[in-house]
Design a protein around this motif. Structure first.
Motif, PDB file in Angstrom:
ATOM      1  N   GLN A  63      -0.988  23.324 121.231  1.00  0.00           N
ATOM      2  CA  GLN A  63      -0.483  24.491 120.504  1.00  0.00           C
ATOM      3  C   GLN A  63      -1.104  24.680 119.122  1.00  0.00           C
ATOM      4  N   HIS A  64      -1.886  23.709 118.674  1.00  0.00           N
ATOM      5  CA  HIS A  64      -2.508  23.745 117.341  1.00  0.00           C
ATOM      6  C   HIS A  64      -1.457  23.860 116.236  1.00  0.00           C
ATOM      7  N   ILE A  65      -0.388  23.142 116.446  1.00  0.00           N
ATOM      8  CA  ILE A  65       0.689  23.053 115.448  1.00  0.00           C
ATOM      9  C   ILE A  65       0.570  21.679 114.818  1.00  0.00           C
ATOM     10  N   ARG A  66       0.573  21.641 113.483  1.00  0.00           N
ATOM     11  CA  ARG A  66       0.351  20.385 112.773  1.00  0.00           C
ATOM     12  C   ARG A  66       1.462  20.096 111.780  1.00  0.00           C
ATOM     13  N   VAL A  67       1.534  18.841 111.377  1.00  0.00           N
ATOM     14  CA  VAL A  67       2.494  18.427 110.363  1.00  0.00           C
ATOM     15  C   VAL A  67       1.922  18.777 109.000  1.00  0.00           C
ATOM     16  N   SER A  68       2.674  19.545 108.221  1.00  0.00           N
ATOM     17  CA  SER A  68       2.226  19.822 106.861  1.00  0.00           C
ATOM     18  C   SER A  68       2.940  18.918 105.860  1.00  0.00           C
ATOM     19  N   MET A  69       4.125  18.400 106.233  1.00  0.00           N
ATOM     20  CA  MET A  69       4.856  17.466 105.387  1.00  0.00           C
ATOM     21  C   MET A  69       5.770  16.658 106.287  1.00  0.00           C
ATOM     22  N   GLY A 124      14.549  -0.186 116.073  1.00  0.00           N
ATOM     23  CA  GLY A 124      13.404   0.356 116.796  1.00  0.00           C
ATOM     24  C   GLY A 124      13.275   1.863 116.718  1.00  0.00           C
ATOM     25  N   LYS A 125      14.108   2.507 115.936  1.00  0.00           N
ATOM     26  CA  LYS A 125      14.078   3.971 115.826  1.00  0.00           C
ATOM     27  C   LYS A 125      13.821   4.365 114.367  1.00  0.00           C
ATOM     28  N   ILE A 126      13.429   5.630 114.177  1.00  0.00           N
ATOM     29  CA  ILE A 126      13.173   6.144 112.838  1.00  0.00           C
ATOM     30  C   ILE A 126      13.896   7.466 112.638  1.00  0.00           C
ATOM     31  N   LYS A 127      14.143   7.773 111.366  1.00  0.00           N
ATOM     32  CA  LYS A 127      14.644   9.093 110.981  1.00  0.00           C
ATOM     33  C   LYS A 127      13.430   9.934 110.611  1.00  0.00           C
ATOM     34  N   ILE A 128      13.463  11.186 111.038  1.00  0.00           N
ATOM     35  CA  ILE A 128      12.324  12.064 110.768  1.00  0.00           C
ATOM     36  C   ILE A 128      12.814  13.344 110.127  1.00  0.00           C
ATOM     37  N   GLN A 129      12.140  13.727 109.068  1.00  0.00           N
ATOM     38  CA  GLN A 129      12.278  15.056 108.488  1.00  0.00           C
ATOM     39  C   GLN A 129      10.853  15.530 108.245  1.00  0.00           C
ATOM     40  N   ALA A 130      10.485  16.638 108.883  1.00  0.00           N
ATOM     41  CA  ALA A 130       9.098  17.089 108.798  1.00  0.00           C
ATOM     42  C   ALA A 130       9.034  18.608 108.793  1.00  0.00           C
ATOM     43  N   THR A 131       7.919  19.098 108.309  1.00  0.00           N
ATOM     44  CA  THR A 131       7.622  20.528 108.365  1.00  0.00           C
ATOM     45  C   THR A 131       6.374  20.691 109.218  1.00  0.00           C
ATOM     46  N   ASN A 155       5.212  30.893 108.839  1.00  0.00           N
ATOM     47  CA  ASN A 155       4.423  30.097 109.766  1.00  0.00           C
ATOM     48  C   ASN A 155       4.793  28.617 109.782  1.00  0.00           C
ATOM     49  N   SER A 156       6.048  28.265 109.502  1.00  0.00           N
ATOM     50  CA  SER A 156       6.430  26.858 109.540  1.00  0.00           C
ATOM     51  C   SER A 156       7.903  26.706 109.924  1.00  0.00           C
ATOM     52  N   VAL A 157       8.235  25.505 110.410  1.00  0.00           N
ATOM     53  CA  VAL A 157       9.609  25.151 110.742  1.00  0.00           C
ATOM     54  C   VAL A 157       9.876  23.737 110.244  1.00  0.00           C
ATOM     55  N   HIS A 158      11.145  23.464 109.937  1.00  0.00           N
ATOM     56  CA  HIS A 158      11.590  22.119 109.575  1.00  0.00           C
ATOM     57  C   HIS A 158      12.210  21.497 110.810  1.00  0.00           C
ATOM     58  N   ILE A 159      11.896  20.226 111.020  1.00  0.00           N
ATOM     59  CA  ILE A 159      12.553  19.501 112.107  1.00  0.00           C
ATOM     60  C   ILE A 159      13.156  18.243 111.518  1.00  0.00           C
ATOM     61  N   SER A 160      14.248  17.796 112.142  1.00  0.00           N
ATOM     62  CA  SER A 160      14.866  16.541 111.717  1.00  0.00           C
ATOM     63  C   SER A 160      15.477  15.864 112.928  1.00  0.00           C
ATOM     64  N   ALA A 161      15.428  14.539 112.905  1.00  0.00           N
ATOM     65  CA  ALA A 161      16.008  13.721 113.971  1.00  0.00           C
ATOM     66  C   ALA A 161      16.514  12.438 113.329  1.00  0.00           C
ATOM     67  N   GLU A 162      17.616  11.924 113.833  1.00  0.00           N
ATOM     68  CA  GLU A 162      18.225  10.728 113.248  1.00  0.00           C
ATOM     69  C   GLU A 162      17.718   9.435 113.870  1.00  0.00           C
ATOM     70  N   ALA A 163      17.493   9.421 115.166  1.00  0.00           N
ATOM     71  CA  ALA A 163      17.054   8.188 115.831  1.00  0.00           C
ATOM     72  C   ALA A 163      16.026   8.560 116.897  1.00  0.00           C
ATOM     73  N   LEU A 220      12.616  14.874 123.856  1.00  0.00           N
ATOM     74  CA  LEU A 220      12.997  14.601 122.480  1.00  0.00           C
ATOM     75  C   LEU A 220      14.017  15.632 122.025  1.00  0.00           C
ATOM     76  N   SER A 221      14.902  15.207 121.126  1.00  0.00           N
ATOM     77  CA  SER A 221      15.874  16.168 120.600  1.00  0.00           C
ATOM     78  C   SER A 221      15.736  16.226 119.084  1.00  0.00           C
ATOM     79  N   PHE A 222      15.515  17.433 118.587  1.00  0.00           N
ATOM     80  CA  PHE A 222      15.362  17.695 117.161  1.00  0.00           C
ATOM     81  C   PHE A 222      16.319  18.790 116.768  1.00  0.00           C
ATOM     82  N   VAL A 223      16.595  18.844 115.474  1.00  0.00           N
ATOM     83  CA  VAL A 223      17.220  20.017 114.898  1.00  0.00           C
ATOM     84  C   VAL A 223      16.071  20.809 114.288  1.00  0.00           C
ATOM     85  N   VAL A 224      15.833  22.003 114.804  1.00  0.00           N
ATOM     86  CA  VAL A 224      14.704  22.816 114.365  1.00  0.00           C
ATOM     87  C   VAL A 224      15.244  24.027 113.624  1.00  0.00           C
ATOM     88  N   THR A 225      14.785  24.210 112.383  1.00  0.00           N
ATOM     89  CA  THR A 225      15.214  25.373 111.596  1.00  0.00           C
ATOM     90  C   THR A 225      13.980  26.092 111.059  1.00  0.00           C
TER      91      THR A 225
END
Length: 167
Positions: free
Chosen positions: A137-143, A153-160, A112-120, A102-107
């Motif tokens: 890793q016990h890493i969860r989605v907070s938003m 068939g694809k989605i845009k994702i913005q998550a923390t 203790n959190s990071v934002h990720i985003s993906a277009e497709a 998978l390819s994300f933009v991770v900032t």
């Protein structure tokens, strides 16, 4: 106190005739056993079947509470996972995403959190990766904000994503 009782006896009891006093004594001998039966024995006798029915349930609940207390002690003695700061969390998420293809933009974001985003991105791949990330890793989605992508068939994702103190 004793003088007040003597005074009350003199005012009320001593003014009664002997026959009246005898009648009151006989009435007391009849009423006291009836009161004892009505106020003490009869309610206890009626409550006995109910108590006999609920006692096994209460014992089972007490056993269950003891077992749960043992589980609590076991869980308290387990090692706590290390809380990752934003940079360590970012590198962990990037490494895991790379391993899953998978390819994300991770900032880095707040503590203790990071934002990720993906277009497709495939929703199924996203869920599989997220489950693996949480399990290993016990890493969860907070938003998260998911929306349809222009690519079918694809989605845009913005998550923390986060781990540590907020969980």
């Amino acid at each position: 106190m004793n003088s007040k009782l003597k005074e009350l006896k003199a005012v009320h009891w001593d003014t009664l005739s002997g026959a009246e006093q005898q009648t009151i004594r006989r009435g007391a001998w009849v009423l006291l056993p009836l009161l004892a039966w009505g106020l003490l024995w009869q309610p206890a006798h009626q409550a006995l079947p109910k108590l006999q029915a609920t006692l096994p349930l209460l014992r089972a609940q007490a056993t269950q509470i003891r077992m749960q207390a043992g589980e609590v002690q076991t869980l308290r003695q387990r090692a706590q996972l290390a809380v990752l700061d934003s940079d360590a969390l970012r590198s962990t998420v990037e490494r895991s995403a790379g391993e899953s293809g998978l390819s994300f933009v991770v900032t880095p974001a707040e503590q203790n959190s990071v934002h990720i985003s993906a277009e497709a991105l495939s929703f199924e791949q996203w869920l599989i990766w997220l489950h693996a990330l949480q399990r290993t890793q016990h890493i969860r989605v907070s938003m998260a904000m998911l929306s349809a992508s222009p690519v079918p068939g694809k989605i845009k994702i913005q998550a923390t994503l986060s781990n540590g103190a907020d969980q």
